[in-house]
Design a protein around this motif. Sequence first.
Motif, PDB file in Angstrom:
ATOM      1  N   GLY A  44       0.848  -1.195   0.000  1.00 23.61           N
ATOM      2  CA  GLY A  44       0.000   0.000   0.000  1.00 23.61           C
ATOM      3  C   GLY A  44       0.883   1.244   0.000  1.00 23.61           C
ATOM      4  O   GLY A  44       1.957   1.263   0.594  1.00 23.61           O
ATOM      5  N   ILE A  45       0.407   2.276  -0.699  1.00 24.37           N
ATOM      6  CA  ILE A  45       1.145   3.548  -0.757  1.00 24.37           C
ATOM      7  C   ILE A  45       0.404   4.536   0.124  1.00 24.37           C
ATOM      8  O   ILE A  45      -0.820   4.652   0.027  1.00 24.37           O
ATOM      9  CB  ILE A  45       1.158   4.100  -2.197  1.00 24.37           C
TER      10      ILE A  45
ATOM     11  N   TRP B  91     -12.016   0.973  -1.544  1.00 31.04           N
ATOM     12  CA  TRP B  91     -10.971   1.837  -0.988  1.00 31.04           C
ATOM     13  C   TRP B  91      -9.750   1.858  -1.913  1.00 31.04           C
ATOM     14  O   TRP B  91      -8.997   2.818  -1.927  1.00 31.04           O
ATOM     15  CB  TRP B  91     -10.500   1.350   0.391  1.00 31.04           C
ATOM     16  N   ILE B  92      -9.552   0.758  -2.659  1.00 29.81           N
ATOM     17  CA  ILE B  92      -8.359   0.677  -3.513  1.00 29.81           C
ATOM     18  C   ILE B  92      -8.711   1.275  -4.867  1.00 29.81           C
ATOM     19  O   ILE B  92      -9.365   0.658  -5.694  1.00 29.81           O
ATOM     20  CB  ILE B  92      -7.841  -0.764  -3.609  1.00 29.81           C
TER      21      ILE B  92
ATOM     22  N   PRO C 241       3.874  10.234  -9.566  1.00 29.87           N
ATOM     23  CA  PRO C 241       3.647  11.690  -9.458  1.00 29.87           C
ATOM     24  C   PRO C 241       2.176  12.080  -9.578  1.00 29.87           C
ATOM     25  O   PRO C 241       1.728  13.012  -8.904  1.00 29.87           O
ATOM     26  CB  PRO C 241       4.472  12.263 -10.612  1.00 29.87           C
ATOM     27  N   SER C 242       1.405  11.338 -10.391  1.00 26.95           N
ATOM     28  CA  SER C 242      -0.013  11.699 -10.574  1.00 26.95           C
ATOM     29  C   SER C 242      -0.822  11.399  -9.314  1.00 26.95           C
ATOM     30  O   SER C 242      -1.870  12.000  -9.086  1.00 26.95           O
ATOM     31  CB  SER C 242      -0.601  10.954 -11.776  1.00 26.95           C
ATOM     32  N   TRP C 243      -0.331  10.479  -8.470  1.00 27.38           N
ATOM     33  CA  TRP C 243      -1.056  10.150  -7.237  1.00 27.38           C
ATOM     34  C   TRP C 243      -0.980  11.284  -6.218  1.00 27.38           C
ATOM     35  O   TRP C 243      -1.686  11.289  -5.209  1.00 27.38           O
ATOM     36  CB  TRP C 243      -0.515   8.857  -6.613  1.00 27.38           C
TER      37      TRP C 243
ATOM     38  N   LYS D  40      -6.606   4.695  -1.730  1.00 27.04           N
ATOM     39  CA  LYS D  40      -5.450   3.824  -1.514  1.00 27.04           C
ATOM     40  C   LYS D  40      -4.925   3.349  -2.849  1.00 27.04           C
ATOM     41  O   LYS D  40      -5.679   2.828  -3.677  1.00 27.04           O
ATOM     42  CB  LYS D  40      -5.877   2.630  -0.640  1.00 27.04           C
ATOM     43  N   ALA D  41      -3.634   3.578  -3.078  1.00 23.44           N
ATOM     44  CA  ALA D  41      -2.960   3.059  -4.265  1.00 23.44           C
ATOM     45  C   ALA D  41      -2.159   1.839  -3.844  1.00 23.44           C
ATOM     46  O   ALA D  41      -1.628   1.793  -2.726  1.00 23.44           O
ATOM     47  CB  ALA D  41      -2.056   4.128  -4.863  1.00 23.44           C
ATOM     48  N   MET D  42      -2.069   0.854  -4.726  1.00 19.85           N
ATOM     49  CA  MET D  42      -1.386  -0.400  -4.404  1.00 19.85           C
ATOM     50  C   MET D  42      -0.321  -0.716  -5.447  1.00 19.85           C
ATOM     51  O   MET D  42      -0.615  -0.681  -6.651  1.00 19.85           O
ATOM     52  CB  MET D  42      -2.377  -1.567  -4.402  1.00 19.85           C
TER      53      MET D  42
END
Length: 339
Positions: A36-37, A308-309, A323-325, A334-336
């Motif tokens: 997870g990021i 959530w993801i 960078p776009s996140w 949540k980014a994975m």
Amino acid sequence: MKAIVLVEPNNFRLEDIAEPPSPSKGEVQVRVLQVGICGTDLHAFEGKQPFFTYPRILGHELAVEVLAVGPTDEAHDLKVGDHCCVQPYFNCGTCGACRRGCENCCDKMQVFGVHIDGGMREFVNVPLKKLIQANRSNDELAMVEMLSFGAHAVRRAGVTANDTALVIGVGPIGLGVALAAKDAGAHVIAADISDWRLNFAKTCVGVEQAINAKEDVLAQLRAINPDDLPTAVFDATGSSKSMHNSFQFVANGGRLTFVGLFSGDVTFHDPEFHRREMTLFASRNANRIDFENVLRILGSGRADIPPWITHRASSERMIQEFPSWLNPESNVIKAMLMF
Ligand SMILES: [Zn+2]
Ligand SMILES: [Zn+2]
């Protein structure tokens, strides 16, 4: 083996690094399944994380699979092939806080993936006592660490079914607070400046009320209940202005918990604090029991985790898309990273 190294701010590099040696005493070798990021990673990428050094392998929200268990004197039931989440707070075990069971605020804390190299690599050795085995999906396992912050804050504040909880700031951490407060039986009100986030808190966490913090929060709270204010208020914004304002939303005899962190001074008006006989808590990281509580909540089926993801990427794509996140308009909850 593959590793993603944050060489310096704004520069990830996919590298081929040596595989870890056989696990030594008290260690377990794991395969990293999913990472997870979170905000810490984004701040480190931007060069805005205080006390951060480069190069660094990020990754502290981990779903892993056990490959080999090193020799140990500790009783355990970990087996090769087990899937686990990782408690990434590597505490010293000997300082006063550790001896008193407050390992979440160890004086010499080394957070895996923040202060020391973490999990954005194929294989890694971690301390056996930092693994928690659970039969949950990789998505859920990689979310446990983040959700445990909310479970910890709610446990700190001693929330029960008699409480009305106000969660200010429903980003991922605030959503975790709302989820744990709901689990404790509280009536939960979410406040945020983003209608998109408020809507998410309603549909995916089931908060009873959502109020837009751009408008008069106190008036909206009075409209919900003219007789009393929320008894447990949580600020998960990390904004000094919001934290300063949050004191006025607490009921007499209530508790205020700062989940978000601001690196500066937060001031309050003492007569208001005293008049309310308020209790103020800080909440930092989480303890093993909070991880176990999150796993129990996930096991109950009451948390709808898949929505959530919002973003997923392989190693190569993560480097391009990271960078776009950072852009609030990409609506990342949540980014994975999928290894
Ligand atoms: Zn995190
Ligand atoms: Zn310690």
